[in-house]
Write a protein that holds these residues in place. Structure first.
Motif, PDB file in Angstrom:
ATOM      1  N   ASN A   1      46.927  35.587  31.915  1.00 45.79           N
ATOM      2  CA  ASN A   1      46.134  36.447  32.490  1.00 45.79           C
ATOM      3  C   ASN A   1      45.358  35.628  33.565  1.00 45.79           C
ATOM      4  N   PHE A   2      44.946  34.447  33.369  1.00 43.24           N
ATOM      5  CA  PHE A   2      44.506  33.801  34.606  1.00 43.24           C
ATOM      6  C   PHE A   2      45.480  33.678  35.774  1.00 43.24           C
ATOM      7  N   VAL A   3      46.764  33.300  35.587  1.00 42.32           N
ATOM      8  CA  VAL A   3      47.693  33.200  36.636  1.00 42.32           C
ATOM      9  C   VAL A   3      48.109  34.670  36.791  1.00 42.32           C
ATOM     10  N   TRP A   4      47.945  35.775  36.382  1.00 38.55           N
ATOM     11  CA  TRP A   4      48.204  36.961  36.746  1.00 38.55           C
ATOM     12  C   TRP A   4      47.146  37.529  37.600  1.00 38.55           C
ATOM     13  N   TRP A   5      45.944  37.395  37.163  1.00 40.42           N
ATOM     14  CA  TRP A   5      44.992  37.849  38.194  1.00 40.42           C
ATOM     15  C   TRP A   5      44.540  37.005  39.286  1.00 40.42           C
ATOM     16  N   ILE A   6      44.801  35.805  39.274  1.00 39.15           N
ATOM     17  CA  ILE A   6      44.713  34.874  40.441  1.00 39.15           C
ATOM     18  C   ILE A   6      45.949  35.259  41.613  1.00 39.15           C
ATOM     19  N   GLY A   7      46.958  35.641  40.961  1.00 33.70           N
ATOM     20  CA  GLY A   7      48.027  36.181  42.032  1.00 33.70           C
ATOM     21  C   GLY A   7      47.709  37.293  42.412  1.00 33.70           C
ATOM     22  N   ILE A   8      47.200  38.247  41.718  1.00 30.45           N
ATOM     23  CA  ILE A   8      46.794  39.572  42.411  1.00 30.45           C
ATOM     24  C   ILE A   8      45.971  39.344  43.742  1.00 30.45           C
ATOM     25  N   GLY A   9      44.985  38.456  43.547  1.00 34.61           N
ATOM     26  CA  GLY A   9      44.114  38.380  44.589  1.00 34.61           C
ATOM     27  C   GLY A   9      44.756  37.875  45.851  1.00 34.61           C
ATOM     28  N   HIS A  10      45.975  37.140  46.096  1.00 34.65           N
ATOM     29  CA  HIS A  10      46.773  36.755  47.023  1.00 34.65           C
ATOM     30  C   HIS A  10      46.861  37.722  48.036  1.00 34.65           C
ATOM     31  N   ALA A  11      47.269  38.794  47.884  1.00 33.25           N
ATOM     32  CA  ALA A  11      47.636  39.857  48.744  1.00 33.25           C
ATOM     33  C   ALA A  11      46.333  40.347  49.750  1.00 33.25           C
ATOM     34  N   GLY A  12      45.184  40.206  49.218  1.00 33.55           N
ATOM     35  CA  GLY A  12      43.945  40.607  50.031  1.00 33.55           C
ATOM     36  C   GLY A  12      43.888  39.432  51.071  1.00 33.55           C
ATOM     37  N   THR A  13      43.987  38.199  50.662  1.00 32.20           N
ATOM     38  CA  THR A  13      43.767  37.068  51.554  1.00 32.20           C
ATOM     39  C   THR A  13      45.053  37.129  52.650  1.00 32.20           C
TER      40      THR A  13
END
Lengths: 413, 461
Positions: free
Chosen positions: B87-99
């Motif tokens: 879950n950690f990796v999944w969520w942190i990955g999702i954030g990358h589109a915003g940046t």
């Protein structure tokens, strides 16, 4: 079509390059035969071939990127990229002697299990002989070149057609080929480098190796394009398109690829180093050992930090002559990088780039040799077509807002 | 069409980024109206209800977790990382589109970003918060989470600076800080608009406080642009570095399936891939509910779909390289890893991930698909699921059968992934599974030979 007016230096290169090239190649061959055999010649040949071939294939990749994103930088460089991609048939020819004479001497797996044993390579590597064998290796080389030449053929033919027929529908065809073409390019290049480079040391493997070469090609071909553009753009027609903003774009791409190269090289190093597995760590043990520590440091400093900090500055990216100097410089360190990656693979104990002093002049001669021939051919291709496409609605669209952007845009350094 | 028709737009009409007929005033009224004047639609309340229920379930689960321990996830040696790290990796990955949207596309002069960047930035912040929660939940003693920070305490205990887990702490906290700043700086002029439109004192005061006295003067705008660029410059390396470091959590180890050099770029591409999928998952309904079709046009959806396709292809490249070099390595453990992923006890996860992440995005080559919000929404959901499965496959299948014969039984099954009411580690069931596993081994001679290899390492190691 009348002779295209190009920079006098390029003209001169076009006239005399091949003479110097053939002479150097012969000189290199003679030196090699006199001092240890054809093997020495072909070691240098692979390095030199990959360098010049990288410029051509990288240009093909940039051409496809351009047809996908349709940015203004691409319309300025399109004809240069096309000319350099059209040298691929020549490079395919130049690959033949390597394939026929060079590879049997250089690849330890060429002779099968006995040859592996003779080279002192662990028996488990014989598992790879299903993939690494002369027949399949040759077939694959034909497939790679087949794909690259097909892409080159269509992209160049349509570009010519568009000039004469003025049919805007061709721009859609470009898109249709360019997008899958990039995918094909990355895959074929990955496997080609696995074959030509990685398999020199059959025990070793790294999943990022092929992609790292794609990035290296992207960087060198961008530098080469900048050099040619800066020479051609001193006169019309390119001078009206190649504004400082366009050099700025190209400079940014050079910076991006310098960073990308460093990022991927570091990723490969860090992961291999921390894993410290016997079959992987050898690669770096040899290349960062006492003999090559210096070259390793040179690459870190001069292939990353120096170009990185220079290209970070806004001013240098906007002056053609300055950007050209940096491009020449990066091409020089690219050669060092290629030598550092491939050189040790040829040595028995893998810890030198050059086995003996005579290999330095051989390498330089072969580099100049293939380079001379290639550059002549490149200049010939360049003069075959106008330096700016005669017709391209996409270009008109991209440049339509040019003025607007230049006044509005802040410094995106 | 006549060959002299120079209008390429007639061939593939390019939809404008903002529907025609809008002025600054109409845009401001529409955008600010959603916040301050219009009553919220019923679907908003419904959405909040769903969200609230979800949070309550999370709270319950977390309380149960603290009460019982992380065994409720079914993790055990050798699969010590399960649910939480996935879950950690999944969520942190999702954030990358915003940046990526806010930083890299700003540097690249991509005008289309402005309609969706706020969404994406907000999504990034919440995604990083969700991500940050999981490593702490995963700690055996979450109340001493601050031990992972290097601070000069009386314990004179320092974290291991060579561990990527520590780099994660720095990477993620930097990332959260920069993302928050980016979001806030971008919001300042909008806070000022809201302040001016607010209908009550509290709104005026609160928006005014956060607007930092913004009056929209040329000097304000100049500083705003400069600040945005500086933040974009700072955030751009973060797009790459955060997920690269997350990938190093795995790849600096020597577990087959984790230790591979393509991991950093492949993780970054996967992160952007899943992030864009999530932006689409959020954008498509919001655009519909708030009638924002004039501002988030088909063109935005089309461009986002293309980014998804491109990053999806890089991810596909990563899978193929992993599989090919696992075979090419000639290392029996590497070969076993990929064979086991494809045919071992977790094969459904692997093939489902191939279906979700490699096969599904291929539909995005089709123009019609990229311009159909409903199909795009479905694809985005599938990709979100696929990217979760990817992390599941990497974490669980690589660990569950590593070098030791003792770990060649399976340990975490699909059923074990949900919290249990019974004891935290059901031994009996695990034994049954191990037995069935060894029976299956007899059916696959190749795997049996792996087993006969015993603890003896191959001679080249």
């Amino acid at each position: 079509m009348s002779e295209i007016d190009i920079h006098p230096r390029l003209k001169q290169l076009g006239r005399n390059g091949w003479k110097v090239g053939v002479a150097s190649l012969l000189l290199g061959l003679v030196m090699a035969l006199a001092s240890g055999g054809a093997r020495l010649f072909f070691q240098s040949y692979l390095v030199a071939f990959l360098f010049w071939f990288g410029l051509a294939l990288g240009s093909l990749a940039w051409l496809m990127v351009h047809h996908m994103v349709e940015g203004r930088w691409g319309f300025v460089t399109q004809r240069i990229l096309e000319a350099s991609s059209r040298t691929l048939p020549l490079l395919a020819l130049l690959f033949l002697p390597y394939l026929l004479i060079g590879s049997p001497q250089l690849y330890p797996w060429w002779g099968g299990v006995e040859s592996l044993a003779w080279h002192g390579i662990n028996y488990h590597v014989s598992h790879k002989l299903m993939y690494l064998n002369p027949a399949f290796f040759t077939i694959r080389a034909f497939i790679y070149f087949g794909i690259w030449l097909t892409l080159t053929y269509f992209l160049n033919r349509w570009s010519k057609d568009m000039d004469t027929t003025r049919d805007p529908r061709i721009s859609l065809k470009y898109r249709w080929v360019a997008a899958p073409g990039i995918v094909l390019y990355v895959f074929t290049m990955t496997f080609a480098m696995t074959d030509w480079g990685m398999s020199l040391e059959p025990e070793w493997f790294s999943t990022i190796y092929g992609f790292l070469f794609c990035v290296g090609q992207g960087l060198s071909s961008m530098c080469f394009t900048v050099i040619i553009l800066s020479l051609l753009a001193e006169k019309p027609p390119l001078s009206s398109y190649a504004k400082p903003d366009r050099y700025h774009d190209l400079g940014k791409l050079m910076l991006a690829f310098t960073i990308l190269w460093a990022y991927m090289s570091f990723a490969q190093f860090l992961i291999t180093w921390s894993g410290n597995l016997p079959e992987e760590i050898k690669y770096y043990m040899h290349r960062t050992g006492p003999e090559l520590k210096g070259v390793f440091t040179i690459l870190i400093v001069f292939h990353f930090f120096v170009p990185f900090f220079i290209l970070l500055m806004r001013g240098v990216k906007r002056v053609p002559a300055t950007l050209r100097t940096i491009a020449f410089y990066i091409l020089a360190v690219r050669i060092i990088d290629l030598l550092w990656v491939l050189g040790p693979a040829f040595r028995d104990n893998h810890d030198h780039i050059f086995g003996s002093a005579v290999e330095v002049p051989i390498t330089l001669a072969v580099l100049a040799g293939i380079g001379g021939i290639w550059l002549t051919y490149f200049v010939k291709q360049l003069t075959q077509r106008p330096l700016v496409t005669a017709f391209d609605p996409r270009r008109d669209e991209a440049f339509a807002h040019d003025h607007h952007h230049e006044t509005e845009a802040l410094d995106h350094a | 069409m006549s060959p002299h028709d120079t209008n390429v737009a007639a061939l593939e009409p390019s939809i404008p980024l903002i529907a025609p007929g809008h002025t600054y005033t109409t845009i401001s009224d529409k955008v600010a109206g959603i916040v301050v004047t219009e009553p919220q639609p019923k679907s908003w309340k419904f959405g909040i209800l769903i969200g609230a229920i979800g949070v309550m379930i999370l709270n319950t689960a977390v309380i149960y977790l603290f009460y019982k321990g992380i065994g409720i996830w079914g993790v055990n040696i050798p699969v010590g990382w399960g649910w939480a790290i996935i879950n950690f990796v999944w969520w942190i990955g999702i954030g990358h589109a915003g940046t990526l949207i806010s930083a890299i596309l700003l540097l690249l002069n991509q005008q289309w970003r402005t309609s969706i960047n706020r969404f994406a930035e907000a999504m990034t912040i919440f995604a990083v918060m969700c991500a940050g929660m999981f490593p702490i939940l995963h700690l055996g003693r979450p109340w001493v989470f601050y031990f992972i920070l290097p601070y000069p305490g009386t314990l004179t205990m320092w974290p291991n600076f060579r561990s990527p887990l520590l780099w994660d702490v720095f990477a993620v906290s930097t990332y959260a800080t920069v993302s928050l700043l980016f979001w806030y700086v971008g919001l300042i002029p909008d806070f000022a608009t809201l302040r001016d439109k607010a209908r009550n004192k509290v709104g005026q005061w609160a928006y005014g406080f956060f607007a930092l006295g913004w009056r929209g003067s040329a000097r304000h705008w100049f500083r705003y642009e400069t600040a945005s660029l500086i933040l974009a410059g700072l955030a751009t390396p973060l797009v790459v570095s955060v997920h690269s470091i997350v990938s190093l959590d795995f790849s600096v180890g020597i577990i087959p399936g984790w230790h591979t050099t393509i991991f950093p770029p492949y993780f970054v591409a996967g992160a952007i891939y899943s992030g864009f999928a999530m932006v689409l998952t959020l954008t498509i309904p919001v655009r519909k509910i708030y009638a924002l079709e004039d501002f988030i046009t088909q063109r935005h959806l089309d461009v986002m779909a293309k980014v998804m396709l491109a990053t999806g292809l890089i991810v596909g490249y990563g899978y193929i390289m992993e599989a090919f070099y696992a075979w090419y390595s000639a290392n029996p453990y590497e070969k076993f890893m990929i064979y086991n992923r494809m045919t071992g006890p977790y094969w459904p996860a692997y093939w489902a991930l191939v279906l979700c992440n490699i096969v599904t995005p291929q539909f995005l080559w089709i123009h019609w698909v990229r311009n159909n919000p409903i199909v795009l929404f479905i694809i985005s959901i599938i990709v979100n699921i696929g990217m979760w499965l990817e992390r599941y496959v990497i974490v669980v299948t690589s660990l569950h059968a590593d070098f030791l014969p003792s770990s060649w039984g399976s340990s975490v099954s699909w059923r074990n992934l949900r919290p249990r009411k019974t004891s935290s580690w059901p031994r009996k069931k695990s034994m049954t599974r191990a037995t069935s596993r060894s029976m299956r081994l007899r059916l696959f001679p190749w795997t049996v030979s792996r087993k006969r290899l015993g603890s003896r390492r191959p001679d080249f190691l």
